[in-house]
Write a protein that holds these residues in place. Structure first.
Motif, PDB file in Angstrom:
ATOM      1  N   TYR A 167       0.825  -1.215   0.000  1.00 13.74           N
ATOM      2  CA  TYR A 167       0.000   0.000   0.000  1.00 13.74           C
ATOM      3  C   TYR A 167       0.855   1.260   0.000  1.00 13.74           C
ATOM      4  N   SER A 168       1.944   1.239   0.778  1.00 15.28           N
ATOM      5  CA  SER A 168       2.806   2.429   0.874  1.00 15.28           C
ATOM      6  C   SER A 168       4.194   2.005   1.358  1.00 15.28           C
ATOM      7  N   SER A 169       5.183   2.861   1.062  1.00 12.90           N
ATOM      8  CA  SER A 169       6.536   2.637   1.580  1.00 12.90           C
ATOM      9  C   SER A 169       6.757   3.354   2.897  1.00 12.90           C
ATOM     10  N   ASP A 170       5.785   4.145   3.314  1.00 11.25           N
ATOM     11  CA  ASP A 170       5.866   4.873   4.573  1.00 11.25           C
ATOM     12  C   ASP A 170       5.381   3.981   5.713  1.00 11.25           C
ATOM     13  N   PRO A 171       6.240   3.674   6.715  1.00  7.64           N
ATOM     14  CA  PRO A 171       5.817   2.793   7.813  1.00  7.64           C
ATOM     15  C   PRO A 171       4.573   3.287   8.544  1.00  7.64           C
ATOM     16  N   ALA A 172       4.408   4.598   8.696  1.00  6.17           N
ATOM     17  CA  ALA A 172       3.228   5.135   9.385  1.00  6.17           C
ATOM     18  C   ALA A 172       1.958   4.813   8.598  1.00  6.17           C
ATOM     19  N   LYS A 173       2.009   4.982   7.287  1.00  2.51           N
ATOM     20  CA  LYS A 173       0.838   4.667   6.467  1.00  2.51           C
ATOM     21  C   LYS A 173       0.572   3.155   6.430  1.00  2.51           C
ATOM     22  N   GLN A 174       1.651   2.381   6.495  1.00  6.98           N
ATOM     23  CA  GLN A 174       1.472   0.926   6.538  1.00  6.98           C
ATOM     24  C   GLN A 174       0.741   0.508   7.815  1.00  6.98           C
ATOM     25  N   LEU A 175       1.138   1.082   8.938  1.00  7.68           N
ATOM     26  CA  LEU A 175       0.485   0.761  10.204  1.00  7.68           C
ATOM     27  C   LEU A 175      -0.980   1.203  10.185  1.00  7.68           C
ATOM     28  N   ALA A 176      -1.230   2.389   9.661  1.00 12.40           N
ATOM     29  CA  ALA A 176      -2.608   2.888   9.597  1.00 12.40           C
ATOM     30  C   ALA A 176      -3.459   2.012   8.682  1.00 12.40           C
ATOM     31  N   HIS A 177      -2.849   1.493   7.614  1.00  9.62           N
ATOM     32  CA  HIS A 177      -3.612   0.653   6.680  1.00  9.62           C
ATOM     33  C   HIS A 177      -3.981  -0.682   7.329  1.00  9.62           C
ATOM     34  N   VAL A 178      -3.036  -1.274   8.049  1.00  6.90           N
ATOM     35  CA  VAL A 178      -3.353  -2.522   8.750  1.00  6.90           C
ATOM     36  C   VAL A 178      -4.472  -2.299   9.754  1.00  6.90           C
ATOM     37  N   ALA A 215       0.750   5.725  18.293  1.00  6.41           N
ATOM     38  CA  ALA A 215       1.978   5.714  19.095  1.00  6.41           C
ATOM     39  C   ALA A 215       2.281   4.314  19.614  1.00  6.41           C
ATOM     40  N   VAL A 216       1.256   3.615  20.078  1.00  5.61           N
ATOM     41  CA  VAL A 216       1.451   2.245  20.583  1.00  5.61           C
ATOM     42  C   VAL A 216       1.886   1.315  19.447  1.00  5.61           C
ATOM     43  N   MET A 217       1.250   1.431  18.292  1.00  5.87           N
ATOM     44  CA  MET A 217       1.605   0.564  17.161  1.00  5.87           C
ATOM     45  C   MET A 217       3.019   0.846  16.670  1.00  5.87           C
ATOM     46  N   THR A 218       3.393   2.116  16.622  1.00  3.98           N
ATOM     47  CA  THR A 218       4.728   2.472  16.133  1.00  3.98           C
ATOM     48  C   THR A 218       5.810   1.920  17.054  1.00  3.98           C
ATOM     49  N   ALA A 219       5.588   2.055  18.346  1.00  2.00           N
ATOM     50  CA  ALA A 219       6.580   1.554  19.299  1.00  2.00           C
ATOM     51  C   ALA A 219       6.709   0.032  19.208  1.00  2.00           C
ATOM     52  N   PHE A 220       5.601  -0.646  19.101  1.00  2.00           N
ATOM     53  CA  PHE A 220       5.645  -2.112  19.009  1.00  2.00           C
ATOM     54  C   PHE A 220       6.278  -2.560  17.694  1.00  2.00           C
ATOM     55  N   TYR A 221       5.957  -1.857  16.601  1.00  2.00           N
ATOM     56  CA  TYR A 221       6.530  -2.211  15.299  1.00  2.00           C
ATOM     57  C   TYR A 221       8.044  -2.068  15.321  1.00  2.00           C
ATOM     58  N   GLN A 273      10.003  -2.190  17.864  1.00  2.00           N
ATOM     59  CA  GLN A 273      10.554  -3.226  18.748  1.00  2.00           C
ATOM     60  C   GLN A 273      10.671  -4.551  18.019  1.00  2.00           C
ATOM     61  N   GLN A 274       9.614  -4.953  17.308  1.00  2.00           N
ATOM     62  CA  GLN A 274       9.632  -6.218  16.573  1.00  2.00           C
ATOM     63  C   GLN A 274      10.592  -6.171  15.392  1.00  2.00           C
ATOM     64  N   LEU A 275      10.723  -5.005  14.799  1.00  2.00           N
ATOM     65  CA  LEU A 275      11.651  -4.861  13.668  1.00  2.00           C
ATOM     66  C   LEU A 275      13.084  -5.117  14.131  1.00  2.00           C
ATOM     67  N   GLN A 276      13.453  -4.541  15.281  1.00  2.00           N
ATOM     68  CA  GLN A 276      14.800  -4.781  15.818  1.00  2.00           C
ATOM     69  C   GLN A 276      15.000  -6.257  16.163  1.00  2.00           C
ATOM     70  N   ARG A 277      13.976  -6.870  16.696  1.00  2.00           N
ATOM     71  CA  ARG A 277      14.073  -8.290  17.073  1.00  2.00           C
ATOM     72  C   ARG A 277      14.353  -9.151  15.846  1.00  2.00           C
ATOM     73  N   ASP A 282       3.180  -9.163  13.202  1.00  2.00           N
ATOM     74  CA  ASP A 282       2.955  -9.110  14.655  1.00  2.00           C
ATOM     75  C   ASP A 282       2.042  -7.945  15.018  1.00  2.00           C
ATOM     76  N   VAL A 283       2.203  -6.823  14.335  1.00  2.00           N
ATOM     77  CA  VAL A 283       1.329  -5.680  14.591  1.00  2.00           C
ATOM     78  C   VAL A 283      -0.120  -6.040  14.226  1.00  2.00           C
ATOM     79  N   ALA A 284      -0.291  -6.669  13.076  1.00  2.00           N
ATOM     80  CA  ALA A 284      -1.640  -7.090  12.663  1.00  2.00           C
ATOM     81  C   ALA A 284      -2.237  -8.067  13.666  1.00  2.00           C
ATOM     82  N   THR A 285      -1.399  -8.952  14.215  1.00  2.00           N
ATOM     83  CA  THR A 285      -1.872  -9.915  15.215  1.00  2.00           C
ATOM     84  C   THR A 285      -2.382  -9.205  16.456  1.00  2.00           C
TER      85      THR A 285
END
Length: 513
Positions: free
Chosen positions: A427-438, A453-459, A461-465, A498-501
């Motif tokens: 949908y987008s290359s922008d992580p914020a728009k990706q989170l909003a789309h999910v 804010a909660v989704m961005t922080a969790f995303y 965190q999981q990305l680093q993992r 994981d964010v979608a979950t």
């Protein structure tokens, strides 16, 4: 049943060896089946004479239709008679004549006796044996076999279903003294309960008459019960809360006149279910906001006054279908055979695994899922699927830790969440728009600032993992039959999955509101 079945008029003598012969001419008629005892024909009773399809079972993923070969003295999942045995068994590639059967039992002596007793009948059988080896007869027989095979293929390809049929001689039913089956009182006539609605002599005393009685516009019960269940479907509870009990022990409706009004409209529409559904969902009552003020929750916690819109957890079918719809992989084909959604191996014998079926079968609507009465699919059972051995008026709806484990880790849902993440990455290359789309795929609205804010922080965190453990990312996304999109980053796909979950397993995603 589509089968042939015959039985002997007299039982066999027990504790005595017997020479049994069975012949069948392939005519699909009970008249083509003959039984012999010690070389002599037995009188038969025809139990079933309705074979219109191929004798072999169809090729499918079912549990009772696999061909196990020819069997004698036993049936599917049934043991043979206790203390019985088979000493010798022979099979021939054609139906034997009576004289051949007699020869198998007594040898030449049987032929000699037959010649002396009925030479004319025997000459006809001997002529038949000679004709079997005639080239013209062989060719004609092959043509007949081919025609029967083609007829069977056409008949077998037509779907069939069981249909009840009235007994030619109705079975009498009696009132029982204190419920004891052997203490009969007066006979009960074939009719519906007249306490609900009077029986009319214009109805035939058959199942057809019962149907006419049920749907008579003057029947006070049928339309009211059905519109109450439609209301239950849309509001989570019926206008009559005891939807399975409209009797003296049921609860009176809060809006009695509304039940009457909807029932009359339903009858006047010609029992049009879609029209009634449209009326309910387009009403101002249904279209209210589901949000309630603290004062409303205190004054009317169950929403008996219908001062706000409905809010209730989805049923097991709706939960699974909702996940597939949000992921964009629900197969919307109408009709067709049953399908076999994900299920752990070893629970039901013969249950096909996903790798032996087309991928789309895992994404059919839940209403098409195969249900085995004594081996329920755990995915459906955990989500309160009804026991198929009983009849109920309302599905149980709960929210338990076991359900949370399934919705977090089940392959059906992990696959759906991964497909939602894949859609967002395209949908987008922008992580914020990706989170909003999910979020929008799951909730049908955009997230607010706190949710973002909660989704961005969790995303993050999981990305680093997953950046530090790419193998774990690969294991997460390689769940389900839907192929992984190789054009996107596996690490980003796993993190967004994981964010979608999390979004799908928050309080509002599997709720109707």
């Amino acid at each position: 049943f589509n089968m042939l079945a015959v039985s002997t008029k007299a039982p066999l003598t027990v504790k005595q060896w017997a020479h049994l012969d069975v012949t069948y001419d392939g005519s699909s008629k009970a008249a083509g089946v003959h039984l012999y005892l010690d070389g002599k024909p037995l009188p038969l009773n025809v139990v079933q004479d309705n074979l219109t399809m191929d004798a072999l079972p169809p090729i499918s993923h079912g549990f009772f239709d696999e061909y196990t070969g020819f069997s004698f003295g036993t049936r599917f999942q049934e043991a043979g008679p206790v203390g019985s045995a088979i000493d010798e068994f022979r099979m021939f590639d054609r139906a034997l004549t009576p004289i051949e059967v007699a020869y198998l039992h007594e040898g030449r002596q049987a032929v000699s006796q037959a010649l002396q007793a009925d030479r004319a009948s025997l000459s006809g059988q001997l002529a038949h044996l000679l004709a079997i080896r005639d080239p013209a007869a062989i060719q004609a027989r092959q043509a007949l076999d081919m025609a029967r095979k083609q007829e069977n293929e056409v008949a077998t390809s037509i779907p069939q279903m069981l249909v009840y049929e009235d007994l030619k001689t109705p079975r009498p039913t009696y009132l029982l003294y204190r419920g004891e089956w052997d203490s009969r009182r007066e006979q009960v006539p074939l009719q519906a309960p007249t306490q609900l609605f009077a029986w009319s002599d214009k109805y035939p005393r058959t199942r057809l008459g019962l149907m006419q009685w049920v749907f008579d516009p003057k029947n006070p019960l049928t339309a009211r019960v059905f519109v109450n269940r439609l209301w239950l479907m849309n509001f989570g509870t019926g206008l009559v809360p005891t939807q399975d009990d409209f009797g003296s022990q049921g609860i009176m409706p809060t809006y009695l006149h509304l039940v009457d009004y909807l029932a009359l409209k339903f009858i006047d529409s010609g029992w049009n279910i879609k029209q009634m559904q449209k009326m309910i969902v387009m009403s101002a009552t249904y279209r209210q906001s589901s949000l309630a003020t603290p004062a409303q929750r205190v004054a009317d916690p169950q929403n008996d006054l219908l001062a706000r819109g409905p809010r209730f957890r989805m049923s097991y079918r709706q939960i699974r279908d909702s996940a597939l719809v949000d992921a964009g992989i629900l197969d919307t084909t109408i009709g067709g055979p049953s399908t076999y959604p994900y299920q752990p191996a070893g629970i039901v014998r013969g249950y096909p695994q996903p790798n032996v079926m087309p991928d789309w079968e895992q994404h059919r609507r839940t209403v098409y899922s195969f249900i085995k009465r004594n081996g329920m699919n755990p995915q459906l059972q955990l989500l309160d699927a009804a026991d198929p051995t009983v009849s109920i008026g309302k599905l149980g709806i709960s929210n338990t830790p076991m359900q949370a484990l399934l919705l977090l880790n089940g392959p059906q849902y992990q696959e759906a969440y991964r497909m939602m993440a894949t859609e967002a990455l395209h949908y987008s290359s922008d992580p914020a728009k990706q989170l909003a789309h999910v979020f929008r795929l799951a909730r049908r609205h955009y997230p607010d600032a706190a949710q973002m804010a909660v989704m961005t922080a969790f995303y993050n965190q999981q990305l680093q993992r997953y950046q530090s453990d790419p193998r774990a990312a690969g294991q997460l996304v390689n769940v389900g039959v839907e192929p992984v999109d190789t054009s996107v980053s596996v690490v980003k796909l796993a993190a967004l999955t994981d964010v979608a979950t999390v979004i799908m397993n928050s309080p509002d995603s599997y709720f109707i509101q």
